[in-house]
Motif scaffolding. Sequence first.
Motif, PDB file in Angstrom:
ATOM      1  N   SER A  72      37.187 -43.341 -57.290  1.00 18.22           N
ATOM      2  CA  SER A  72      38.198 -42.281 -57.184  1.00 18.22           C
ATOM      3  C   SER A  72      38.048 -41.302 -58.340  1.00 18.22           C
ATOM      4  CB  SER A  72      39.600 -42.886 -57.224  1.00 18.22           C
ATOM      5  OG  SER A  72      39.766 -43.788 -56.164  1.00 18.22           O
ATOM      6  N   PRO A  73      38.240 -40.003 -58.089  1.00 17.94           N
ATOM      7  CA  PRO A  73      38.171 -39.031 -59.182  1.00 17.94           C
ATOM      8  C   PRO A  73      39.364 -39.162 -60.129  1.00 17.94           C
ATOM      9  CG  PRO A  73      38.698 -37.946 -57.100  1.00 17.94           C
ATOM     10  CD  PRO A  73      38.451 -39.387 -56.788  1.00 17.94           C
ATOM     11  N   GLU A  74      39.146 -38.762 -61.382  1.00 27.12           N
ATOM     12  CA  GLU A  74      40.190 -38.931 -62.401  1.00 27.12           C
ATOM     13  C   GLU A  74      41.407 -38.055 -62.181  1.00 27.12           C
ATOM     14  OE1 GLU A  74      38.894 -36.313 -66.157  1.00 27.12           O
ATOM     15  OE2 GLU A  74      37.465 -37.887 -65.643  1.00 27.12           O
ATOM     16  N   ASN A  75      41.271 -37.007 -61.387  1.00 27.17           N
ATOM     17  CA  ASN A  75      42.415 -36.123 -61.155  1.00 27.17           C
ATOM     18  C   ASN A  75      43.172 -36.475 -59.864  1.00 27.17           C
ATOM     19  OD1 ASN A  75      40.473 -35.248 -59.386  1.00 27.17           O
ATOM     20  ND2 ASN A  75      40.760 -33.076 -59.815  1.00 27.17           N
ATOM     21  N   THR A  76      42.868 -37.627 -59.267  1.00 23.65           N
ATOM     22  CA  THR A  76      43.581 -38.080 -58.080  1.00 23.65           C
ATOM     23  C   THR A  76      45.056 -38.260 -58.422  1.00 23.65           C
ATOM     24  OG1 THR A  76      41.635 -39.229 -57.249  1.00 23.65           O
ATOM     25  CG2 THR A  76      43.748 -39.944 -56.382  1.00 23.65           C
ATOM     26  N   LEU A  77      45.940 -37.791 -57.544  1.00 22.70           N
ATOM     27  CA  LEU A  77      47.370 -37.931 -57.801  1.00 22.70           C
ATOM     28  C   LEU A  77      47.835 -39.353 -57.543  1.00 22.70           C
ATOM     29  CD1 LEU A  77      49.033 -34.672 -56.451  1.00 22.70           C
ATOM     30  CD2 LEU A  77      48.626 -35.346 -58.814  1.00 22.70           C
ATOM     31  N   CYS A  78      48.686 -39.838 -58.420  1.00 13.96           N
ATOM     32  CA  CYS A  78      49.268 -41.169 -58.340  1.00 13.96           C
ATOM     33  C   CYS A  78      50.781 -41.037 -58.287  1.00 13.96           C
ATOM     34  CB  CYS A  78      48.886 -41.983 -59.568  1.00 13.96           C
ATOM     35  SG  CYS A  78      47.129 -42.158 -59.787  1.00 13.96           S
ATOM     36  N   HIS A  79      51.427 -42.135 -57.992  1.00  9.88           N
ATOM     37  CA  HIS A  79      52.885 -42.193 -57.906  1.00  9.88           C
ATOM     38  C   HIS A  79      53.384 -43.151 -58.984  1.00  9.88           C
ATOM     39  CE1 HIS A  79      56.735 -41.957 -55.764  1.00  9.88           C
ATOM     40  NE2 HIS A  79      56.849 -43.256 -55.974  1.00  9.88           N
ATOM     41  N   LEU A  80      54.343 -42.710 -59.777  1.00  5.89           N
ATOM     42  CA  LEU A  80      54.911 -43.536 -60.847  1.00  5.89           C
ATOM     43  C   LEU A  80      56.246 -44.144 -60.419  1.00  5.89           C
ATOM     44  CD1 LEU A  80      54.429 -41.526 -64.149  1.00  5.89           C
ATOM     45  CD2 LEU A  80      53.790 -43.891 -63.785  1.00  5.89           C
ATOM     46  N   GLY A  82      59.425 -46.517 -62.231  1.00  3.45           N
ATOM     47  CA  GLY A  82      60.008 -47.262 -63.337  1.00  3.45           C
ATOM     48  C   GLY A  82      59.964 -46.635 -64.700  1.00  3.45           C
ATOM     49  N   THR A  83      59.710 -45.363 -64.798  1.00  2.00           N
ATOM     50  CA  THR A  83      59.685 -44.711 -66.097  1.00  2.00           C
ATOM     51  C   THR A  83      60.649 -43.531 -66.052  1.00  2.00           C
ATOM     52  OG1 THR A  83      57.979 -43.120 -65.491  1.00  2.00           O
ATOM     53  CG2 THR A  83      57.217 -45.268 -66.280  1.00  2.00           C
ATOM     54  N   ALA A  84      60.678 -42.775 -67.129  1.00  3.02           N
ATOM     55  CA  ALA A  84      61.491 -41.559 -67.125  1.00  3.02           C
ATOM     56  C   ALA A  84      60.996 -40.594 -66.048  1.00  3.02           C
ATOM     57  CB  ALA A  84      61.438 -40.897 -68.497  1.00  3.02           C
ATOM     58  N   LEU A  85      59.742 -40.751 -65.648  1.00  2.00           N
ATOM     59  CA  LEU A  85      59.159 -39.914 -64.594  1.00  2.00           C
ATOM     60  C   LEU A  85      59.187 -40.618 -63.241  1.00  2.00           C
ATOM     61  CD1 LEU A  85      56.020 -38.548 -66.515  1.00  2.00           C
ATOM     62  CD2 LEU A  85      58.228 -37.427 -66.177  1.00  2.00           C
ATOM     63  N   ASP A  86      60.108 -41.527 -63.050  1.00  2.00           N
ATOM     64  CA  ASP A  86      60.200 -42.335 -61.831  1.00  2.00           C
ATOM     65  C   ASP A  86      60.141 -41.465 -60.579  1.00  2.00           C
ATOM     66  OD1 ASP A  86      60.597 -44.796 -60.393  1.00  2.00           O
ATOM     67  OD2 ASP A  86      62.645 -44.141 -60.010  1.00  2.00           O
ATOM     68  N   GLY A  87      59.232 -41.833 -59.671  1.00  5.40           N
ATOM     69  CA  GLY A  87      59.097 -41.104 -58.416  1.00  5.40           C
ATOM     70  C   GLY A  87      58.207 -39.880 -58.501  1.00  5.40           C
ATOM     71  N   SER A  88      57.623 -39.623 -59.661  1.00  4.23           N
ATOM     72  CA  SER A  88      56.799 -38.425 -59.853  1.00  4.23           C
ATOM     73  C   SER A  88      55.363 -38.646 -59.410  1.00  4.23           C
ATOM     74  CB  SER A  88      56.760 -38.038 -61.333  1.00  4.23           C
ATOM     75  OG  SER A  88      58.032 -37.693 -61.785  1.00  4.23           O
ATOM     76  N   ALA A  89      54.721 -37.553 -59.042  1.00 11.73           N
ATOM     77  CA  ALA A  89      53.287 -37.539 -58.806  1.00 11.73           C
ATOM     78  C   ALA A  89      52.625 -37.090 -60.106  1.00 11.73           C
ATOM     79  CB  ALA A  89      52.940 -36.586 -57.676  1.00 11.73           C
ATOM     80  N   ILE A  90      51.540 -37.774 -60.481  1.00 19.22           N
ATOM     81  CA  ILE A  90      50.862 -37.477 -61.739  1.00 19.22           C
ATOM     82  C   ILE A  90      49.380 -37.800 -61.572  1.00 19.22           C
ATOM     83  CG2 ILE A  90      51.315 -39.776 -62.714  1.00 19.22           C
ATOM     84  CD1 ILE A  90      51.793 -38.365 -65.440  1.00 19.22           C
ATOM     85  N   GLU A  91      48.512 -37.054 -62.248  1.00 22.83           N
ATOM     86  CA  GLU A  91      47.087 -37.336 -62.188  1.00 22.83           C
ATOM     87  C   GLU A  91      46.813 -38.721 -62.768  1.00 22.83           C
ATOM     88  OE1 GLU A  91      44.941 -34.232 -64.145  1.00 22.83           O
ATOM     89  OE2 GLU A  91      45.387 -32.778 -62.560  1.00 22.83           O
ATOM     90  N   PHE A  92      45.799 -39.388 -62.232  1.00 20.79           N
ATOM     91  CA  PHE A  92      45.507 -40.771 -62.592  1.00 20.79           C
ATOM     92  C   PHE A  92      45.412 -41.001 -64.096  1.00 20.79           C
ATOM     93  CE2 PHE A  92      42.157 -43.878 -63.671  1.00 20.79           C
ATOM     94  CZ  PHE A  92      42.868 -45.033 -63.387  1.00 20.79           C
ATOM     95  N   LEU A  93      44.557 -40.260 -64.793  1.00 21.69           N
ATOM     96  CA  LEU A  93      44.373 -40.513 -66.230  1.00 21.69           C
ATOM     97  C   LEU A  93      45.644 -40.246 -67.031  1.00 21.69           C
ATOM     98  CD1 LEU A  93      40.744 -39.285 -66.980  1.00 21.69           C
ATOM     99  CD2 LEU A  93      41.588 -41.622 -66.730  1.00 21.69           C
ATOM    100  N   LYS A  94      46.355 -39.188 -66.696  1.00 26.39           N
ATOM    101  CA  LYS A  94      47.617 -38.894 -67.381  1.00 26.39           C
ATOM    102  C   LYS A  94      48.641 -39.995 -67.109  1.00 26.39           C
ATOM    103  CE  LYS A  94      47.063 -33.912 -67.466  1.00 26.39           C
ATOM    104  NZ  LYS A  94      47.511 -32.622 -66.953  1.00 26.39           N
ATOM    105  N   ILE A 107      54.858 -48.868 -63.069  1.00 21.57           N
ATOM    106  CA  ILE A 107      53.956 -49.136 -61.961  1.00 21.57           C
ATOM    107  C   ILE A 107      53.302 -47.815 -61.583  1.00 21.57           C
ATOM    108  CG2 ILE A 107      53.766 -49.946 -59.580  1.00 21.57           C
ATOM    109  CD1 ILE A 107      56.477 -51.456 -60.122  1.00 21.57           C
ATOM    110  N   LEU A 108      51.984 -47.796 -61.551  1.00 21.15           N
ATOM    111  CA  LEU A 108      51.218 -46.612 -61.183  1.00 21.15           C
ATOM    112  C   LEU A 108      50.468 -46.936 -59.895  1.00 21.15           C
ATOM    113  CD1 LEU A 108      50.323 -43.753 -62.152  1.00 21.15           C
ATOM    114  CD2 LEU A 108      48.372 -44.879 -63.231  1.00 21.15           C
ATOM    115  N   ILE A 109      50.765 -46.192 -58.833  1.00 25.66           N
ATOM    116  CA  ILE A 109      50.192 -46.461 -57.514  1.00 25.66           C
ATOM    117  C   ILE A 109      49.218 -45.344 -57.151  1.00 25.66           C
ATOM    118  CG2 ILE A 109      50.699 -46.821 -55.067  1.00 25.66           C
ATOM    119  CD1 ILE A 109      53.620 -47.455 -55.993  1.00 25.66           C
ATOM    120  N   MET A 110      48.007 -45.753 -56.782  1.00 24.11           N
ATOM    121  CA  MET A 110      46.991 -44.800 -56.347  1.00 24.11           C
ATOM    122  C   MET A 110      46.260 -45.398 -55.146  1.00 24.11           C
ATOM    123  SD  MET A 110      43.935 -42.941 -58.468  1.00 24.11           S
ATOM    124  CE  MET A 110      42.755 -44.263 -58.428  1.00 24.11           C
ATOM    125  N   GLY A 111      46.817 -45.208 -53.982  1.00 21.44           N
ATOM    126  CA  GLY A 111      46.187 -45.726 -52.772  1.00 21.44           C
ATOM    127  C   GLY A 111      46.071 -47.240 -52.785  1.00 21.44           C
TER     128      GLY A 111
END
Length: 136
Positions: A72-80, A82-94, A107-111
């Motif tokens: 998977s590319p490093e800029n693939t969007l993931c779903h967070l 349990g954090t202050a960013l709960d429910g946010s989409a964020i790039e994998f490395l970030k 929890i970081l979910i990427m496919g």
Amino acid sequence: MIERIEYDFVRKFIKKEKQDRLFYELGSKNKRVVAVSKFAHNANEYIKPNLIVLSGKHIFIEDIKKIVLKLSPENTLCHLIGTALDGSAIEFLKGLEYCFNEFQSSILIMGNYVFIKEETEMGTPMKYLLIDNKQQ
């Protein structure tokens, strides 16, 4: 209502006997914190053990990147979750860096990949990398 990505996470990565309650809690604004807290100290009681690729207290960002970035590319969007960013989409490395630096469970979910970090309380927290190789 639980988001589709969270529904898929529970269905693929969580033990069958724990799924119904987790579906309910993640979908409830008032109970969502309860759902996330289940991963704070005993995530291994919830996740399917056959999907664990890495686990331990001394897993580093580079260990996760070596495995995930092969497919998977490093800029693939993931779903967070349990954090202050709960429910946010964020790039994998970030997202991965954010989880490692977060004191709460995350929890970081990427496919077909999921990274779980337990709460940082005393010492180094447990971390898990899960992969579901089944094509669904």
